[in-house]
Design a protein around this motif. Sequence first.
Motif, PDB file in Angstrom:
ATOM      1  N   ALA A  87       0.814  -1.222   0.000  1.00 15.77           N
ATOM      2  CA  ALA A  87       0.000   0.000   0.000  1.00 15.77           C
ATOM      3  C   ALA A  87       0.846   1.271   0.000  1.00 15.77           C
ATOM      4  O   ALA A  87       0.297   2.370  -0.135  1.00 15.77           O
ATOM      5  CB  ALA A  87      -0.928  -0.005   1.217  1.00 15.77           C
ATOM      6  N   ILE A  88       2.154   1.153   0.156  1.00 15.61           N
ATOM      7  CA  ILE A  88       3.021   2.339   0.142  1.00 15.61           C
ATOM      8  C   ILE A  88       3.206   2.784  -1.308  1.00 15.61           C
ATOM      9  O   ILE A  88       3.862   2.105  -2.109  1.00 15.61           O
ATOM     10  CB  ILE A  88       4.383   2.036   0.798  1.00 15.61           C
ATOM     11  N   ALA A  89       2.627   3.920  -1.649  1.00 14.72           N
ATOM     12  CA  ALA A  89       2.594   4.356  -3.050  1.00 14.72           C
ATOM     13  C   ALA A  89       3.906   4.993  -3.507  1.00 14.72           C
ATOM     14  O   ALA A  89       4.276   4.907  -4.685  1.00 14.72           O
ATOM     15  CB  ALA A  89       1.440   5.335  -3.254  1.00 14.72           C
ATOM     16  N   GLN A  90       4.625   5.655  -2.607  1.00  8.41           N
ATOM     17  CA  GLN A  90       5.834   6.372  -3.003  1.00  8.41           C
ATOM     18  C   GLN A  90       6.982   5.388  -3.287  1.00  8.41           C
ATOM     19  O   GLN A  90       7.017   4.297  -2.724  1.00  8.41           O
ATOM     20  CB  GLN A  90       6.285   7.340  -1.896  1.00  8.41           C
ATOM     21  N   PRO A  91       7.914   5.784  -4.157  1.00 14.61           N
ATOM     22  CA  PRO A  91       9.091   4.936  -4.391  1.00 14.61           C
ATOM     23  C   PRO A  91       9.849   4.685  -3.088  1.00 14.61           C
ATOM     24  O   PRO A  91      10.015   5.611  -2.278  1.00 14.61           O
ATOM     25  CB  PRO A  91       9.940   5.765  -5.366  1.00 14.61           C
ATOM     26  N   HIS A  92      10.266   3.447  -2.890  1.00 16.89           N
ATOM     27  CA  HIS A  92      10.906   3.133  -1.610  1.00 16.89           C
ATOM     28  C   HIS A  92      11.942   2.031  -1.805  1.00 16.89           C
ATOM     29  O   HIS A  92      12.009   1.352  -2.838  1.00 16.89           O
ATOM     30  CB  HIS A  92       9.864   2.698  -0.576  1.00 16.89           C
ATOM     31  N   ASP A 103      11.848  -2.285   8.080  1.00 17.07           N
ATOM     32  CA  ASP A 103      12.032  -0.878   7.719  1.00 17.07           C
ATOM     33  C   ASP A 103      11.855  -0.684   6.215  1.00 17.07           C
ATOM     34  O   ASP A 103      12.406  -1.450   5.421  1.00 17.07           O
ATOM     35  CB  ASP A 103      13.422  -0.385   8.125  1.00 17.07           C
ATOM     36  N   ILE A 104      11.080   0.341   5.859  1.00 17.69           N
ATOM     37  CA  ILE A 104      10.904   0.753   4.466  1.00 17.69           C
ATOM     38  C   ILE A 104      11.317   2.218   4.375  1.00 17.69           C
ATOM     39  O   ILE A 104      10.747   3.076   5.074  1.00 17.69           O
ATOM     40  CB  ILE A 104       9.428   0.623   4.010  1.00 17.69           C
ATOM     41  N   ARG A 105      12.269   2.543   3.521  1.00 16.56           N
ATOM     42  CA  ARG A 105      12.753   3.915   3.402  1.00 16.56           C
ATOM     43  C   ARG A 105      12.307   4.486   2.056  1.00 16.56           C
ATOM     44  O   ARG A 105      12.492   3.858   1.012  1.00 16.56           O
ATOM     45  CB  ARG A 105      14.282   3.964   3.500  1.00 16.56           C
ATOM     46  N   LEU A 106      11.695   5.682   2.108  1.00 15.69           N
ATOM     47  CA  LEU A 106      11.321   6.358   0.871  1.00 15.69           C
ATOM     48  C   LEU A 106      12.577   6.875   0.192  1.00 15.69           C
ATOM     49  O   LEU A 106      13.518   7.344   0.849  1.00 15.69           O
ATOM     50  CB  LEU A 106      10.360   7.511   1.150  1.00 15.69           C
ATOM     51  N   THR A 107      12.605   6.808  -1.143  1.00 18.75           N
ATOM     52  CA  THR A 107      13.789   7.257  -1.881  1.00 18.75           C
ATOM     53  C   THR A 107      13.741   8.738  -2.195  1.00 18.75           C
ATOM     54  O   THR A 107      14.767   9.333  -2.522  1.00 18.75           O
ATOM     55  CB  THR A 107      13.904   6.456  -3.192  1.00 18.75           C
ATOM     56  N   SER A 108      12.553   9.368  -2.061  1.00 25.91           N
ATOM     57  CA  SER A 108      12.413  10.776  -2.449  1.00 25.91           C
ATOM     58  C   SER A 108      12.362  11.717  -1.250  1.00 25.91           C
ATOM     59  O   SER A 108      12.269  12.941  -1.425  1.00 25.91           O
ATOM     60  CB  SER A 108      11.122  10.960  -3.263  1.00 25.91           C
ATOM     61  N   ALA A 109      12.412  11.211  -0.029  1.00 28.18           N
ATOM     62  CA  ALA A 109      12.317  12.056   1.163  1.00 28.18           C
ATOM     63  C   ALA A 109      12.931  11.310   2.345  1.00 28.18           C
ATOM     64  O   ALA A 109      13.018  10.074   2.343  1.00 28.18           O
ATOM     65  CB  ALA A 109      10.855  12.406   1.439  1.00 28.18           C
ATOM     66  N   PRO A 110      13.366  12.073   3.387  1.00 30.48           N
ATOM     67  CA  PRO A 110      13.969  11.415   4.567  1.00 30.48           C
ATOM     68  C   PRO A 110      12.893  10.815   5.485  1.00 30.48           C
ATOM     69  O   PRO A 110      12.757  11.183   6.647  1.00 30.48           O
ATOM     70  CB  PRO A 110      14.719  12.567   5.243  1.00 30.48           C
ATOM     71  N   VAL A 111      12.139   9.888   4.922  1.00 27.74           N
ATOM     72  CA  VAL A 111      11.012   9.285   5.640  1.00 27.74           C
ATOM     73  C   VAL A 111      11.230   7.776   5.722  1.00 27.74           C
ATOM     74  O   VAL A 111      11.598   7.130   4.733  1.00 27.74           O
ATOM     75  CB  VAL A 111       9.676   9.592   4.923  1.00 27.74           C
ATOM     76  N   ARG A 112      10.979   7.238   6.913  1.00 27.50           N
ATOM     77  CA  ARG A 112      11.093   5.793   7.106  1.00 27.50           C
ATOM     78  C   ARG A 112       9.799   5.267   7.717  1.00 27.50           C
ATOM     79  O   ARG A 112       9.266   5.841   8.664  1.00 27.50           O
ATOM     80  CB  ARG A 112      12.253   5.469   8.049  1.00 27.50           C
ATOM     81  N   HIS A 113       9.267   4.183   7.156  1.00 24.11           N
ATOM     82  CA  HIS A 113       8.139   3.475   7.751  1.00 24.11           C
ATOM     83  C   HIS A 113       8.688   2.235   8.446  1.00 24.11           C
ATOM     84  O   HIS A 113       9.355   1.408   7.815  1.00 24.11           O
ATOM     85  CB  HIS A 113       7.121   3.060   6.679  1.00 24.11           C
TER      86      HIS A 113
END
Length: 515
Positions: A87-92, A103-113
Motif C-alpha cells: 500500500a506504500i505508493a511512493q518509491p521506496h 524498515d521501508i525507506r522512501l527514496t524521495s524524502a527522509p522518511v522511514r516506515h
Amino acid sequence: MRVFNINKAIGFASSGVEYAQAYRRELFAGIPWVDDYYVFTDYIGTNLSVFTDRLGFPQPQVLWIYNLVSGRSARPCETSADAIIAAIAQPHSEPEVHDDHIDIRLTSAPVRHRIWATGERLVDRVDTVVGDRLVRAEHYDATLNNVEYYHQNQPVRRVFFTPDGRVAAEQFYRQREIARTVITSASPLYRSPARRGRTAPSSFRGDILLEGRSQFFQFVFARLFDRPDDVVIVDRALDVIDGIYPVIGDHRLYSVVHAEHYDLKQMDDGVLLWNNHYENVFTRPELVDGFIVSTHRQQAVLDAQLAARLPPGSYRVDRIPVGFVREASARAAYDRYALVTASRLADEKHLDVLIHAVALARRRIPELRLDIYGEGRRDPLIAAIADTGTADCVRLMGHHRLEGLLGGYGLYVSASTSEGFGLSLLEAIAEGLPIVGFDIDYGNREMVEQGANGCLVPYAPGARGAAALADAIVATLSSADFAAMRSHSVHSAESYTADQVRRLWEELLRKEDAC
C-alpha cells in the motif's frame, strides 16, 4: 449478572493485579449466573490481545475503553506486513527485515516506515519517522484501529476508527494527558443512552465534546453500566475511580486492595497516611459497597483503621484470596538445593539482595542455584550477578506459567517487602516448597508458619538483609524437619482450593444488603 472488573493497564511484565484477575476469571467461569468482563482504561500502544491472550483472558470478555468507543471487539493482529508494504505508493527501498520489525525507506524524502510485526508477519503498529522524529503511528488489529500523531516525539492527537473505517472519536493531549475527546456520530456510544449519571457533555456541530480524562471515563462508563444488576469491581482505583463515582448510581461498587494500603510511616500528629492508590476510596467509603482484601491479617488491620474513623455500618471489608490452587501435592523427586523465586523484576522485590544472599549461602552449601522467573528491569540483576560472581548458578528465566513447574525445586525464596497476598507464594506451597523470606505483612505471614513450613527473618536493608536471608536458607535446607516442612506447605495450601475461594465470591455477589 454482569461483573465489570476495571483495571488500568496490562503488559509483558504483568503484576500480581493482572494475575489476580486471571484467577478470578477462572473462578467466575464456574458461576453460571455471572457474566464477567475485564475493562482496561489506559491507552495501550500494543494490541491488547497480545497481553490478555498470554494470561488466558477470552477475547470476548476483554473490553478496552477505546474499543468500546469505536465499536470494536478485542481482536489479534490480522493485517499482513506484505499488505502494508504493497500500500506504500511512493518509491521506496527494499524492505529491511529485522527480528521484530521491517524498515521501508522512501527514496524521495527522509522518511522511514517501520512496521512492527509478529513472527507471522502480522502488523501490530506502523511508525512513520521523518528524519529522527516520530510523527505518526498506526495501530492495527483486523483493520486500522487508531492513529497517533506526534509533535516533538510527544502524542498530541489520536484518531479511533470503527471496523468499517469511519472516525468514531478523536482525542487531544496535553503533557501526555487527555485534554479533550470528540465523539462522532459513527461511535456506537453516540446515541447510547446514559441511564445514570450526571455528565453533561457539550456538543459542536453534532459531535459530543468531553473535557479531560474524568469526563471521558464518565461518558463511557455511564453507557457501559446500563443494567440494574451490573456490579463493578475496581482493581486499580487511582486515576479511574473519579470517572466511576458520578455514574455508578445504584450499582454495587467494590474496590480490591492488592497491596499495603497505608504508609507505615505516620505523620507527627498521628494522622494515618493512606497509600495514594487507595486514598480516594478510603476517604469516600459511602460510595463504595465494600473493600476486598486477600488475607486475614489485612482484613483485621483495615477494619480497625476504618472503624476508628467512620460510623459503624458505613463500610465493609471482605476477605477473598486473589488466587487458588487446583491441587496441592508435592513431588517425590525434586532438587533440594535448587532455589526459586518469581515476581516482577522491580525494585520493591529486592532481587539484588536475594542474589547476594544466595552468594553468601553458597559458601556453606556450594550446590545452591537460583532461578528467577518474571520480567521487568534486568540490568540491576545482571549487575548483581556480576558483582557476586554467580553467573554459574543464578539464571533469569523470563516469563513462564509456574503451575507444575515449581515442584522440581527445593525452596522458594523471597526478598520482597511488598506482598499484599503473594500469588507465587501460594503456588509454591501448593507444590510442597518451604519458604524463606522477610517477616512482613501480608502474604509472607499468611503463607508461612514460622518453623513449620519455612522461615521468616526480620527485615533489614542491603547487606544485613542479605546475610539474614542467607542464614535462613542454610538453616532451612539443613533442617532435619525439611520433609515435614514440605508436607506442612501442602496442608496449608489446601485451604485455598478453587471451590472454597469461588464460594466466597458467590456469597459476596449474592448479597443484597451491601452497604
